[in-house]
Design an enzyme around this catalytic site. Structure first.
Site, short mmCIF file in Angstrom:
data_model
loop_
_atom_site.label_atom_id
_atom_site.label_comp_id
_atom_site.label_asym_id
_atom_site.label_seq_id
_atom_site.Cartn_x
_atom_site.Cartn_y
_atom_site.Cartn_z
N GLY A 36 0.89 -1.22 0.12
CA GLY A 36 0.25 0.39 -0.11
C GLY A 36 0.95 1.26 -0.01
O GLY A 36 2.01 1.07 0.35
N THR A 37 0.13 2.39 -0.40
CA THR A 37 1.13 3.59 -0.50
C THR A 37 1.40 4.05 1.35
O THR A 37 0.36 3.49 1.64
CB THR A 37 0.39 4.64 -1.14
OG1 THR A 37 -1.01 5.05 -1.13
CG2 THR A 37 0.57 4.14 -3.14
N ALA A 38 2.22 4.86 1.33
CA ALA A 38 2.83 4.53 2.36
C ALA A 38 2.18 6.45 3.44
O ALA A 38 1.65 6.87 2.35
CB ALA A 38 4.53 5.86 2.62
#
Length: 259
Positions: A36-38
């Site tokens: 997932g994106t940070a």
């Protein structure tokens, strides 16, 4: 070959430990979080800052539809990384717990209490057959008794308290940056800058205002609020993190070459 088939046998049962004491499905859920994106959380002296990378996969996508930051209660915010659908379920659970606490005790729920309620709910899905763990990690931040608190939830159902943390992709690199740059006693404004600096590290030190979300909760005004795109652009410009049109064109050309 025999060892691989043995591992696959333990893969199929969430309630079964492998001989070396591992729950493979929980480990796979952690891998889903890493994809997932940070998201980043920073605890300041006078508040909490949550920031999330919310870049759109397509220019046709509405940026407002990307759900990475959530208001769980007036004084509590949550950032997520991993499966968005799983995050929404946990956010809804957190909101119900906050309302139950308000109705039952007539006071806002504590940040630690709310986090442990969430992780207790997550943990149940690691020992019940016919279900899978939640493939998401959360950063829960807010104000409790006039003090900022910042917690992380893990797919295993374990809560951790942090001064600053990152979840999602490039977690280790972002954490190393936070460990090097974070200082106790920073203000909320400084924490906003640090969070954006951290998110910019994997992106060549540049961000777009529409591609990042920032939320703050302060001690003086314990009310969850998100920064507007104009406010974020101002901070990015001040810290020399603002992506220019030339950079965007170069990135588009690179993507075209890759395709």
């Amino acid at each position: 070959m025999q060892g691989q088939s043995q591992q696959q046998a333990y893969d199929r049962g969430i309630t079964i430990f492998s001989p070396d004491g591992r729950l493979y499905q929980v480990e796979y859920a952690r891998e889903a979080v890493k994809r997932g994106t940070a998201s980043v959380g920073v605890r300041a002296e006078d508040g909490v800052v949550l920031a999330a990378d919310k870049r759109a996969r397509s220019p046709l996508m509405e940026p407002e539809s990307i759900e990475k930051l959530h208001k769980a209660d007036d004084h509590v915010g949550v950032a997520s990384a991993g499966h968005v659908a799983d995050a929404r379920q946990l956010i809804d659970f957190a909101r119900r717990q906050a309302q139950i606490n308000q109705l039952r005790y007539g006071e806002p729920v504590g940040i630690e209490t709310l986090t442990k309620n969430i992780t207790d709910h997550i943990q149940q899905y690691t020992q019940v057959g016919g279900a899978r763990p939640f493939g998401v990690a959360l950063i829960v931040g807010g104000i409790e008794d006039g003090e900022p608190r910042l917690f992380e939830t893990d797919p295993s159902g374990t809560p951790y308290e942090w001064q600053a943390l990152s979840i999602g992709s490039d977690r280790n690199d972002l954490r190393d940056y936070l460990e090097a740059e974070y200082e106790e006693g920073v203000s909320t404004d400084e924490a906003v800058g640090l969070a954006l600096d951290t998110l910019a590290q994997p992106n060549d030190g540049e961000l777009e205002p529409d591609g990042v979300g920032v939320a703050t909760i302060t001690v003086d005004d314990p009310e969850y609020g998100e920064l507007s795109a104009d406010d974020i652009e101002g901070v990015l410009d001040e810290r020399d993190l603002l992506a220019t049109d030339e950079d965007e064109d170069a990135a588009d050309d690179a993507e075209s070459d890759e395709e």
